[in-house]
Write an enzyme that holds these catalytic residues in place. Sequence first.
Site: not given
Length: 184
Positions: A62, A170
């Site tokens: 991230h 993800d």
Amino acid sequence: MIVNETKLKGCYILEPKVFEDSRGFFMETFNFEKFEKKVGYKPNFVQDNVSKSSYGVIRGLHQQSPPYSQAKLVYVLQGNVIDVAVDARKNSPTFGQYVSVDLSSRNRKQLFIPKGFLHGFSVISDTVIFAYKCEGFYNKESELNVNPLDKDLNIDWGIRNDDRILSEKDLNAISFKELEPIEL
């Protein structure tokens, strides 16, 4: 505090001084003046976050796009992780390279991740309580996510394939090749 720069410029492993005796221990997790003197950077941490995860969880990779990019100082309060920072800075000589650091409540190491890096970690203990100091506030619209299992990055998360636990976000994130390099 011992400070070691990693192979990625601006990314540092910090080892705070720990004072232990029969009662337990004391350590200073952050000191602005010491950090600035040793690292040569004045962080503006405005948000602290804590997460709890169980064995096999992989969180990341991230970052937030400018102007919401965040530098982070991360460490473990309980348990053990493999922490990863990937250089996504445009024109960086180490673009696409990463560092992987064992962070635990036992070794008490911290990782400073500058702006322009992707960040993630995997939980290699039964549970972990993970702490982040962040520059800049969370901004959902500026989120950049790269699949942590991206074959081009080939990160060893220390978790067997069958034991990996990832969020849908993800798992469905873009590949590193699809990421537009971060221009700061």
